[in-house]
Design a protein around this motif. Structure first.
Motif, PDB file in Angstrom:
ATOM      1  N   SER A 104     -14.990  -2.197   5.981  1.00 24.73           N
ATOM      2  CA  SER A 104     -16.341  -2.751   5.977  1.00 24.73           C
ATOM      3  C   SER A 104     -16.328  -4.083   6.727  1.00 24.73           C
ATOM      4  O   SER A 104     -15.256  -4.608   7.042  1.00 24.73           O
ATOM      5  N   PHE A 105     -17.500  -4.647   6.959  1.00 24.90           N
ATOM      6  CA  PHE A 105     -17.507  -6.017   7.483  1.00 24.90           C
ATOM      7  C   PHE A 105     -17.190  -6.975   6.347  1.00 24.90           C
ATOM      8  O   PHE A 105     -16.465  -7.946   6.504  1.00 24.90           O
ATOM      9  N   LEU A 106     -17.744  -6.669   5.173  1.00 24.67           N
ATOM     10  CA  LEU A 106     -17.553  -7.532   4.006  1.00 24.67           C
ATOM     11  C   LEU A 106     -17.556  -6.677   2.745  1.00 24.67           C
ATOM     12  O   LEU A 106     -18.363  -5.755   2.632  1.00 24.67           O
ATOM     13  N   THR A 107     -16.653  -6.967   1.814  1.00 22.27           N
ATOM     14  CA  THR A 107     -16.633  -6.241   0.538  1.00 22.27           C
ATOM     15  C   THR A 107     -16.845  -7.223  -0.607  1.00 22.27           C
ATOM     16  O   THR A 107     -16.193  -8.267  -0.657  1.00 22.27           O
ATOM     17  N   VAL A 108     -17.765  -6.891  -1.496  1.00 21.95           N
ATOM     18  CA  VAL A 108     -17.944  -7.687  -2.718  1.00 21.95           C
ATOM     19  C   VAL A 108     -17.445  -6.825  -3.865  1.00 21.95           C
ATOM     20  O   VAL A 108     -17.941  -5.706  -4.066  1.00 21.95           O
ATOM     21  N   LEU A 109     -16.445  -7.321  -4.588  1.00 22.80           N
ATOM     22  CA  LEU A 109     -15.822  -6.491  -5.619  1.00 22.80           C
ATOM     23  C   LEU A 109     -16.031  -7.068  -7.013  1.00 22.80           C
ATOM     24  O   LEU A 109     -15.826  -8.249  -7.248  1.00 22.80           O
ATOM     25  N   LEU A 110     -16.440  -6.202  -7.922  1.00 23.92           N
ATOM     26  CA  LEU A 110     -16.584  -6.586  -9.327  1.00 23.92           C
ATOM     27  C   LEU A 110     -15.513  -5.819 -10.095  1.00 23.92           C
ATOM     28  O   LEU A 110     -15.500  -4.586 -10.080  1.00 23.92           O
ATOM     29  N   GLN A 111     -14.568  -6.557 -10.701  1.00 22.39           N
ATOM     30  CA  GLN A 111     -13.560  -5.851 -11.499  1.00 22.39           C
ATOM     31  C   GLN A 111     -13.681  -6.293 -12.955  1.00 22.39           C
ATOM     32  O   GLN A 111     -14.170  -7.378 -13.242  1.00 22.39           O
ATOM     33  N   ASP A 112     -13.235  -5.452 -13.860  1.00 21.47           N
ATOM     34  CA  ASP A 112     -13.387  -5.797 -15.274  1.00 21.47           C
ATOM     35  C   ASP A 112     -12.230  -6.681 -15.750  1.00 21.47           C
ATOM     36  O   ASP A 112     -11.413  -7.151 -14.957  1.00 21.47           O
ATOM     37  N   HIS A 113     -12.154  -6.877 -17.089  1.00 25.57           N
ATOM     38  CA  HIS A 113     -11.189  -7.815 -17.659  1.00 25.57           C
ATOM     39  C   HIS A 113      -9.739  -7.336 -17.525  1.00 25.57           C
ATOM     40  O   HIS A 113      -8.814  -8.107 -17.726  1.00 25.57           O
ATOM     41  N   ILE A 114      -9.519  -6.086 -17.172  1.00 25.52           N
ATOM     42  CA  ILE A 114      -8.141  -5.576 -17.128  1.00 25.52           C
ATOM     43  C   ILE A 114      -7.390  -6.105 -15.909  1.00 25.52           C
ATOM     44  O   ILE A 114      -6.199  -6.389 -15.972  1.00 25.52           O
ATOM     45  N   GLY A 115      -8.081  -6.301 -14.816  1.00 27.14           N
ATOM     46  CA  GLY A 115      -7.436  -6.859 -13.623  1.00 27.14           C
ATOM     47  C   GLY A 115      -6.523  -5.854 -12.955  1.00 27.14           C
ATOM     48  O   GLY A 115      -6.577  -4.660 -13.244  1.00 27.14           O
ATOM     49  N   GLY A 116      -5.708  -6.336 -12.043  1.00 26.11           N
ATOM     50  CA  GLY A 116      -4.773  -5.444 -11.359  1.00 26.11           C
ATOM     51  C   GLY A 116      -4.940  -5.462  -9.856  1.00 26.11           C
ATOM     52  O   GLY A 116      -4.085  -4.982  -9.114  1.00 26.11           O
ATOM     53  N   LEU A 117      -6.041  -6.062  -9.378  1.00 23.84           N
ATOM     54  CA  LEU A 117      -6.225  -6.161  -7.935  1.00 23.84           C
ATOM     55  C   LEU A 117      -5.310  -7.264  -7.401  1.00 23.84           C
ATOM     56  O   LEU A 117      -5.254  -8.349  -7.959  1.00 23.84           O
ATOM     57  N   GLN A 118      -4.591  -6.954  -6.339  1.00 19.08           N
ATOM     58  CA  GLN A 118      -3.702  -7.951  -5.741  1.00 19.08           C
ATOM     59  C   GLN A 118      -3.978  -8.038  -4.243  1.00 19.08           C
ATOM     60  O   GLN A 118      -4.125  -7.023  -3.570  1.00 19.08           O
ATOM     61  N   VAL A 119      -4.046  -9.271  -3.747  1.00 14.62           N
ATOM     62  CA  VAL A 119      -4.303  -9.486  -2.310  1.00 14.62           C
ATOM     63  C   VAL A 119      -3.036 -10.007  -1.661  1.00 14.62           C
ATOM     64  O   VAL A 119      -2.417 -10.949  -2.157  1.00 14.62           O
ATOM     65  N   LEU A 120      -2.636  -9.379  -0.581  1.00 13.63           N
ATOM     66  CA  LEU A 120      -1.419  -9.796   0.123  1.00 13.63           C
ATOM     67  C   LEU A 120      -1.640 -11.193   0.696  1.00 13.63           C
ATOM     68  O   LEU A 120      -2.619 -11.434   1.398  1.00 13.63           O
ATOM     69  N   LEU A 121      -0.723 -12.107   0.361  1.00 16.90           N
ATOM     70  CA  LEU A 121      -0.907 -13.500   0.763  1.00 16.90           C
ATOM     71  C   LEU A 121      -0.768 -13.702   2.269  1.00 16.90           C
ATOM     72  O   LEU A 121      -1.558 -14.367   2.896  1.00 16.90           O
ATOM     73  N   ARG A 122       0.286 -13.126   2.834  1.00 17.63           N
ATOM     74  CA  ARG A 122       0.472 -13.269   4.285  1.00 17.63           C
ATOM     75  C   ARG A 122       0.203 -11.916   4.917  1.00 17.63           C
ATOM     76  O   ARG A 122       0.929 -10.957   4.662  1.00 17.63           O
ATOM     77  N   THR A 123      -0.841 -11.869   5.735  1.00 13.90           N
ATOM     78  CA  THR A 123      -1.171 -10.584   6.333  1.00 13.90           C
ATOM     79  C   THR A 123      -0.057 -10.145   7.283  1.00 13.90           C
ATOM     80  O   THR A 123       0.589 -10.972   7.913  1.00 13.90           O
ATOM     81  N   THR A 124       0.158  -8.842   7.337  1.00 10.27           N
ATOM     82  CA  THR A 124       1.211  -8.341   8.213  1.00 10.27           C
ATOM     83  C   THR A 124       0.650  -8.025   9.605  1.00 10.27           C
ATOM     84  O   THR A 124       1.308  -7.415  10.417  1.00 10.27           O
ATOM     85  N   GLY A 125      -0.581  -8.421   9.836  1.00  9.78           N
ATOM     86  CA  GLY A 125      -1.146  -8.224  11.171  1.00  9.78           C
ATOM     87  C   GLY A 125      -2.148  -7.099  11.222  1.00  9.78           C
ATOM     88  O   GLY A 125      -2.819  -6.919  12.226  1.00  9.78           O
ATOM     89  N   LEU A 126      -2.280  -6.343  10.124  1.00  6.44           N
ATOM     90  CA  LEU A 126      -3.267  -5.269  10.126  1.00  6.44           C
ATOM     91  C   LEU A 126      -4.650  -5.896   9.952  1.00  6.44           C
ATOM     92  O   LEU A 126      -4.919  -6.574   8.986  1.00  6.44           O
ATOM     93  N   THR A 127      -5.495  -5.695  10.925  1.00  4.98           N
ATOM     94  CA  THR A 127      -6.836  -6.249  10.817  1.00  4.98           C
ATOM     95  C   THR A 127      -7.822  -5.177  11.219  1.00  4.98           C
ATOM     96  O   THR A 127      -7.506  -4.307  12.017  1.00  4.98           O
ATOM     97  N   TYR A 128      -9.003  -5.234  10.671  1.00  4.13           N
ATOM     98  CA  TYR A 128      -9.994  -4.239  11.040  1.00  4.13           C
ATOM     99  C   TYR A 128     -10.840  -4.799  12.179  1.00  4.13           C
ATOM    100  O   TYR A 128     -11.320  -5.909  12.120  1.00  4.13           O
ATOM    101  N   PRO A 129     -11.007  -4.016  13.248  1.00  2.16           N
ATOM    102  CA  PRO A 129     -11.652  -4.560  14.437  1.00  2.16           C
ATOM    103  C   PRO A 129     -13.049  -5.109  14.225  1.00  2.16           C
ATOM    104  O   PRO A 129     -13.439  -6.038  14.884  1.00  2.16           O
ATOM    105  N   MET A 130     -13.825  -4.546  13.271  1.00  5.70           N
ATOM    106  CA  MET A 130     -15.229  -4.963  13.176  1.00  5.70           C
ATOM    107  C   MET A 130     -15.368  -6.456  12.857  1.00  5.70           C
ATOM    108  O   MET A 130     -15.959  -7.213  13.612  1.00  5.70           O
ATOM    109  N   SER A 131     -14.754  -6.894  11.734  1.00  2.00           N
ATOM    110  CA  SER A 131     -14.880  -8.309  11.396  1.00  2.00           C
ATOM    111  C   SER A 131     -14.072  -9.160  12.369  1.00  2.00           C
ATOM    112  O   SER A 131     -14.447 -10.279  12.705  1.00  2.00           O
TER     113      SER A 131
END
Ligand SMILES: O=C(O)CCC(=O)C(=O)O
Ligand SMILES: [Fe+2]
Length: 196
Positions: free
Chosen positions: A57-84
């Motif tokens: 997507s160009f932008l994602t807004v995410l709502l997660q519940d109290h259980i959690g578990g989403l993790q964002v890679l701190l240093r990108t490995t270079g994979l980027t989506y062309p649109m944004s």
């Protein structure tokens, strides 16, 4: 939609553009809402909630519940989506992220994706992208200074995104997977590389 519009306004301003710019070039043209249901997993160490990926997507807004578990890679490995990447002159990269399975559950999340019509990326590049590039000369200069590494072609980005999307979301085999197999699915990145 209101949150999305506000975020697009802020992001436009962050690029030094008119607040309506990203909306005017149709970055909120399409809205897709995806609900996720992750059942409790008795052996989370053998499973993945969702494997490492980057949203298309160009932008994602995410709502997660109290259980959690989403993790964002701190240093990108270079994979980027062309649109944004194209529209923002390299400023906005699509972060890679994953979701860990959990013994507690179910976990529920709702992702709202704002996107342009991805079927014609060439048009973004040759028409809309140029509009942004012309208006944000400062952004372009900064981008040039900070980028020493070679850029990927949009075709290469697409095939890498496709390869990630096609990875199985969960190991269903009853046989115990080897840790290397699991690490491969998780992107061979250790926990230390992720922010929660
Ligand atoms: O469930 C989550 O927290 C993340 C979902 C996600 O990454 C996605 O829908 O692209
Ligand atoms: Fe995602």
């Amino acid at each position: 939609m209101k949150v999305g519009d506000l975020l697009l306004e802020l992001l436009s301003e962050a690029l030094g553009l008119n607040p309506n710019h990203l909306k005017d070039i149709d970055c909120a043209e399409g809205v897709v809402v995806l609900g996720h249901y992750y059942p409790a997993c008795p052996q989370p160490e053998l499973c993945l909630g969702a494997s490492k990926h980057s949203d298309n997507s160009f932008l994602t807004v995410l709502l997660q519940d109290h259980i959690g578990g989403l993790q964002v890679l701190l240093r990108t490995t270079g994979l980027t989506y062309p649109m944004s990447l194209l529209i923002s002159n390299d400023r906005f990269k699509s972060s890679e992220h994953r979701v860990l399975a959990n013994v507690v559950g179910p976990r529920i999340s709702v992702a709202t994706f704002l996107h342009r019509n991805a079927s014609n990326l060439e048009a973004v590049w040759t028409y809309k992208g140029v509009v942004v590039r012309r208006k944000s000369a400062k952004v372009q200069d900064e981008g040039k200074k900070s980028k020493g590494k070679e850029k990927r072609s949009s075709g290469e980005c697409f095939s890498r995104v496709k390869a990630l999307v096609e990875l199985p979301l969960c190991l269903t085999s009853r046989s115990e997977p080897t840790s290397s197999k699991l690490n491969k699915l998780r992107g061979s990145s250790s926990m230390a590389n992720y922010a929660q």
